[in-house]
Scaffold this motif. Structure first.
Motif, PDB file in Angstrom:
ATOM      1  N   ARG A  41     -10.745  -9.698 -12.216  1.00  0.00           N
ATOM      2  CA  ARG A  41     -11.611 -10.591 -11.188  1.00  0.00           C
ATOM      3  C   ARG A  41     -12.957 -10.307 -10.328  1.00  0.00           C
ATOM      4  NH1 ARG A  41      -6.710 -12.651  -7.322  1.00  0.00           N
ATOM      5  NH2 ARG A  41      -4.698 -13.628  -8.626  1.00  0.00           N
ATOM      6  N   GLY A  42     -13.576  -8.674 -11.404  1.00  0.00           N
ATOM      7  CA  GLY A  42     -14.996  -9.187 -11.062  1.00  0.00           C
ATOM      8  C   GLY A  42     -14.490  -7.455 -10.800  1.00  0.00           C
ATOM      9  N   LYS A  43     -13.304  -6.514 -10.887  1.00  0.00           N
ATOM     10  CA  LYS A  43     -13.233  -5.256 -10.502  1.00  0.00           C
ATOM     11  C   LYS A  43     -13.319  -4.489 -11.602  1.00  0.00           C
ATOM     12  CE  LYS A  43     -10.483  -6.240  -5.473  1.00  0.00           C
ATOM     13  NZ  LYS A  43      -8.882  -5.340  -5.004  1.00  0.00           N
ATOM     14  N   PRO A  44     -14.063  -3.436 -11.248  1.00  0.00           N
ATOM     15  CA  PRO A  44     -14.555  -2.859 -12.656  1.00  0.00           C
ATOM     16  C   PRO A  44     -13.230  -1.867 -12.242  1.00  0.00           C
ATOM     17  CG  PRO A  44     -15.490  -1.441 -11.575  1.00  0.00           C
ATOM     18  CD  PRO A  44     -15.114  -3.246 -10.973  1.00  0.00           C
ATOM     19  N   LEU A  45     -12.358  -1.246 -13.681  1.00  0.00           N
ATOM     20  CA  LEU A  45     -11.185   0.230 -13.501  1.00  0.00           C
ATOM     21  C   LEU A  45     -12.308   1.435 -13.419  1.00  0.00           C
ATOM     22  CD1 LEU A  45      -8.439   0.594 -14.171  1.00  0.00           C
ATOM     23  CD2 LEU A  45      -9.060   1.199 -16.485  1.00  0.00           C
ATOM     24  N   LEU A  46     -11.611   1.417 -12.255  1.00  0.00           N
ATOM     25  CA  LEU A  46     -12.291   3.545 -11.557  1.00  0.00           C
ATOM     26  C   LEU A  46     -11.119   4.654 -12.340  1.00  0.00           C
ATOM     27  CD1 LEU A  46     -13.485   2.464  -8.598  1.00  0.00           C
ATOM     28  CD2 LEU A  46     -14.851   2.542 -10.756  1.00  0.00           C
ATOM     29  N   ASN A  47     -11.564   5.862 -11.946  1.00  0.00           N
ATOM     30  CA  ASN A  47     -10.724   7.061 -12.661  1.00  0.00           C
ATOM     31  C   ASN A  47     -10.377   7.048 -11.615  1.00  0.00           C
ATOM     32  OD1 ASN A  47     -12.814   8.044 -10.716  1.00  0.00           O
ATOM     33  ND2 ASN A  47     -13.353   9.321 -11.963  1.00  0.00           N
ATOM     34  N   PRO A  48      -9.325   8.468 -11.320  1.00  0.00           N
ATOM     35  CA  PRO A  48      -8.331   8.604  -9.885  1.00  0.00           C
ATOM     36  C   PRO A  48      -8.941   8.784  -9.134  1.00  0.00           C
ATOM     37  CG  PRO A  48      -7.692   9.368 -12.235  1.00  0.00           C
ATOM     38  CD  PRO A  48      -8.756   8.652 -12.827  1.00  0.00           C
ATOM     39  N   GLU A  49     -10.595   9.732  -9.179  1.00  0.00           N
ATOM     40  CA  GLU A  49     -11.444  10.620  -8.119  1.00  0.00           C
ATOM     41  C   GLU A  49     -12.011   8.412  -7.370  1.00  0.00           C
ATOM     42  OE1 GLU A  49     -11.451  11.301 -10.973  1.00  0.00           O
ATOM     43  OE2 GLU A  49      -9.332  13.314 -10.099  1.00  0.00           O
ATOM     44  N   ASP A  87      -6.424 -12.338 -16.317  1.00  0.00           N
ATOM     45  CA  ASP A  87      -5.009 -13.224 -16.992  1.00  0.00           C
ATOM     46  C   ASP A  87      -3.726 -11.734 -15.767  1.00  0.00           C
ATOM     47  OD1 ASP A  87      -6.040 -15.337 -17.327  1.00  0.00           O
ATOM     48  OD2 ASP A  87      -5.776 -14.889 -19.918  1.00  0.00           O
ATOM     49  N   TRP A  88      -4.136 -10.536 -16.117  1.00  0.00           N
ATOM     50  CA  TRP A  88      -2.380 -10.117 -15.873  1.00  0.00           C
ATOM     51  C   TRP A  88      -2.893 -10.554 -14.109  1.00  0.00           C
ATOM     52  CZ3 TRP A  88      -3.932  -5.406 -12.376  1.00  0.00           C
ATOM     53  CH2 TRP A  88      -2.566  -4.781 -12.212  1.00  0.00           C
ATOM     54  N   GLU A  89      -1.204 -10.097 -13.772  1.00  0.00           N
ATOM     55  CA  GLU A  89      -0.780 -10.402 -12.624  1.00  0.00           C
ATOM     56  C   GLU A  89       0.456  -9.451 -11.907  1.00  0.00           C
ATOM     57  OE1 GLU A  89      -1.149 -13.171 -10.613  1.00  0.00           O
ATOM     58  OE2 GLU A  89      -2.197 -14.478 -12.596  1.00  0.00           O
ATOM     59  N   PRO A  90      -1.056  -9.081 -11.061  1.00  0.00           N
ATOM     60  CA  PRO A  90       0.560  -7.739 -10.092  1.00  0.00           C
ATOM     61  C   PRO A  90       1.340  -7.660  -9.403  1.00  0.00           C
ATOM     62  CG  PRO A  90      -2.317  -8.126  -9.384  1.00  0.00           C
ATOM     63  CD  PRO A  90      -2.219  -8.726 -10.739  1.00  0.00           C
ATOM     64  N   LEU A  91       2.203  -6.585  -9.500  1.00  0.00           N
ATOM     65  CA  LEU A  91       3.131  -7.922  -8.521  1.00  0.00           C
ATOM     66  C   LEU A  91       2.597  -7.292  -6.901  1.00  0.00           C
ATOM     67  CD1 LEU A  91       6.277  -5.833 -10.648  1.00  0.00           C
ATOM     68  CD2 LEU A  91       5.341  -8.194 -10.640  1.00  0.00           C
ATOM     69  N   PRO A 104     -10.842  -4.038  -0.019  1.00  0.00           N
ATOM     70  CA  PRO A 104      -9.755  -2.761  -0.063  1.00  0.00           C
ATOM     71  C   PRO A 104      -8.982  -2.696  -0.600  1.00  0.00           C
ATOM     72  CG  PRO A 104      -9.230  -3.502   2.304  1.00  0.00           C
ATOM     73  CD  PRO A 104     -10.042  -4.490   1.704  1.00  0.00           C
ATOM     74  N   SER A 105      -9.328  -3.360  -1.511  1.00  0.00           N
ATOM     75  CA  SER A 105      -6.889  -3.408  -2.070  1.00  0.00           C
ATOM     76  C   SER A 105      -7.679  -3.187  -3.690  1.00  0.00           C
ATOM     77  CB  SER A 105      -6.754  -4.500  -2.294  1.00  0.00           C
ATOM     78  OG  SER A 105      -7.525  -5.383  -3.072  1.00  0.00           O
ATOM     79  N   GLU A 106      -6.536  -2.646  -4.435  1.00  0.00           N
ATOM     80  CA  GLU A 106      -7.263  -1.552  -5.473  1.00  0.00           C
ATOM     81  C   GLU A 106      -5.455  -2.278  -6.537  1.00  0.00           C
ATOM     82  OE1 GLU A 106      -7.618   2.435  -5.268  1.00  0.00           O
ATOM     83  OE2 GLU A 106      -9.682   2.039  -4.141  1.00  0.00           O
ATOM     84  N   GLN A 107      -5.550  -2.412  -7.680  1.00  0.00           N
ATOM     85  CA  GLN A 107      -4.943  -2.933  -8.277  1.00  0.00           C
ATOM     86  C   GLN A 107      -4.628  -1.761  -9.525  1.00  0.00           C
ATOM     87  OE1 GLN A 107      -7.445  -4.969  -7.097  1.00  0.00           O
ATOM     88  NE2 GLN A 107      -5.837  -5.661  -5.683  1.00  0.00           N
ATOM     89  N   PHE A 118      -8.739  -0.943 -10.340  1.00  0.00           N
ATOM     90  CA  PHE A 118      -9.718  -1.696 -10.170  1.00  0.00           C
ATOM     91  C   PHE A 118      -9.659  -1.952  -8.339  1.00  0.00           C
ATOM     92  CE2 PHE A 118      -6.979  -2.944 -13.503  1.00  0.00           C
ATOM     93  CZ  PHE A 118      -7.931  -3.355 -15.214  1.00  0.00           C
ATOM     94  N   ALA A 119     -10.517  -1.401  -8.799  1.00  0.00           N
ATOM     95  CA  ALA A 119     -11.563  -1.468  -7.230  1.00  0.00           C
ATOM     96  C   ALA A 119     -12.668  -2.617  -6.582  1.00  0.00           C
ATOM     97  CB  ALA A 119     -11.703  -0.016  -6.951  1.00  0.00           C
ATOM     98  N   GLU A 120     -12.267  -3.205  -5.690  1.00  0.00           N
ATOM     99  CA  GLU A 120     -13.826  -3.849  -5.103  1.00  0.00           C
ATOM    100  C   GLU A 120     -15.559  -2.897  -5.804  1.00  0.00           C
ATOM    101  OE1 GLU A 120     -16.753  -6.022  -4.557  1.00  0.00           O
ATOM    102  OE2 GLU A 120     -15.070  -7.628  -4.922  1.00  0.00           O
TER     103      GLU A 120
END
Length: 318
Positions: A41-49, A87-91, A104-107, A118-120
């Motif tokens: 949903r437009g949020k890139p995957l980021l590392n743990p930091e 298409d992935w649906e997080p719980l 501020p949400s992360e998935q 995934f973060a905004e």
């Protein structure tokens, strides 16, 4: 402007390898040892930091489940690709929060490396390296274009991705469609020692930024600056100069930062356009940047608005 390309999402010297987009065999070879950036949903995957992009291999199970894929370019380590996995649906996802102006949400996907999420992009853009910021902006913008252009604007038929994600072709009429970029002017309007700022409806309380607006068809940047400032704040603008640009992937704009000289100081706000506008002195703006003016929150860090204001305060616009 000497510091123009130091703005967030500015150029990092990325080799976009346009020639590879037109060479399927070469693209396939490059993809074998490539790195894949996933976006949800437009949020890139980021590392743990949360200070760098997280990459996976093209054959990662999560990547294989994604929809559109685009070729971003290459660096010394090889090819760089991006794929949409929306298409992935997080719980337990908080739907009202996702996609909001401040999200501020992360998935975290259970099948992706531990700690990644995934973060905004707005929340992390100022902490990324210039290269990561450019790649994230490019991937987010072009994947958003794919999501909103699945059907032909000429005949309504379904379209399919071509040219490594930089073209869509209509199955029905054969029409060709290419990624779009919307031109936007954002204006540093000054009058003596003050700058004109405004706030849109729904922004965080106390947040003010520079006025901005889309360029009309057949309109030059200078005319757009004068029109937008007059429409939103009722202020006439004389001389206008271009300063810097910023790719702005929310969803797919190019911000043209301009300076304009106001001809008067009177403000008449069009409440259908913006909520409020006011003149702020250099001293008050400096206090705002220093966190010493609770009534005035500065433009978001990483935005061209803050970049222009910082250079105005430092007298480094030229």
């Amino acid at each position: 402007m000497r510091l123009a390309e130091t703005v967030t999402f500015g150029g990092s010297g990325l080799d976009r390898a346009e020639d590879i987009r037109r060479a399927p065999e070469e693209l396939a070879k490059l993809r074998k040892d490539a790195r894949m950036l996933l976006l949800w949903r437009g949020k890139p995957l980021l590392n743990p930091e949360r200070d760098a992009l997280a990459w996976v291999s093209p054959d990662h199970p999560v990547a294989m489940q994604g929809a559109e894929e685009v070729f971003l370019g290459r660096d010394a380590q090889g090819g760089l690709f991006a794929r949409d996995v929306s298409d992935w649906e997080p719980l337990g996802a908080d739907e009202p929060e996702i996609g909001a102006f401040v999200d501020p949400s992360e998935q975290s996907h259970p099948d992706l490396p531990k700690g990644t999420a995934f973060a905004e992009l707005r929340q992390v853009m100022s902490g990324l390296t210039p290269r990561d910021a450019e790649l994230a902006a490019m991937a987010k913008a072009i994947l958003e274009w794919h999501r909103s252009h699945r059907f032909c604007s000429k005949c309504g038929g379904a379209t399919q991705a071509r040219k490594a994600g930089f073209q869509r072709k209509c199955d029905t009429c054969g029409g060709m469609h290419f990624p779009r970029t919307d031109p936007v002017v954002i204006m540093l309007i000054t009058h003596g020692n003050s700058v004109l700022v405004g706030r849109s409806h729904g922004w965080p309380e106390g947040m003010y930024s520079l006025l901005a607006g889309f360029v009309d068809p057949g309109e030059c940047l200078e005319a757009a600056v004068r029109r937008e400032v007059w429409e939103e704040a009722g202020v006439r603008v004389g001389r206008v100069e271009y300063l810097a640009s910023q790719p702005w992937p929310f969803p797919m704009s190019l911000m043209f930062g301009c300076w304009g000289e106001a001809l008067d100081h009177e403000i008449t706000v069009d409440v259908d356009e913006i909520e409020d506008a006011l003149w702020v002195s250099k001293e008050d703006m400096m206090a705002s940047f220093a966190g010493e003016n609770p009534a005035l929150k500065p433009a978001r860090k990483g935005s061209i608005a803050q970049f222009l204001l910082q250079n105005w305060l430092a007298d480094t616009l030229d």
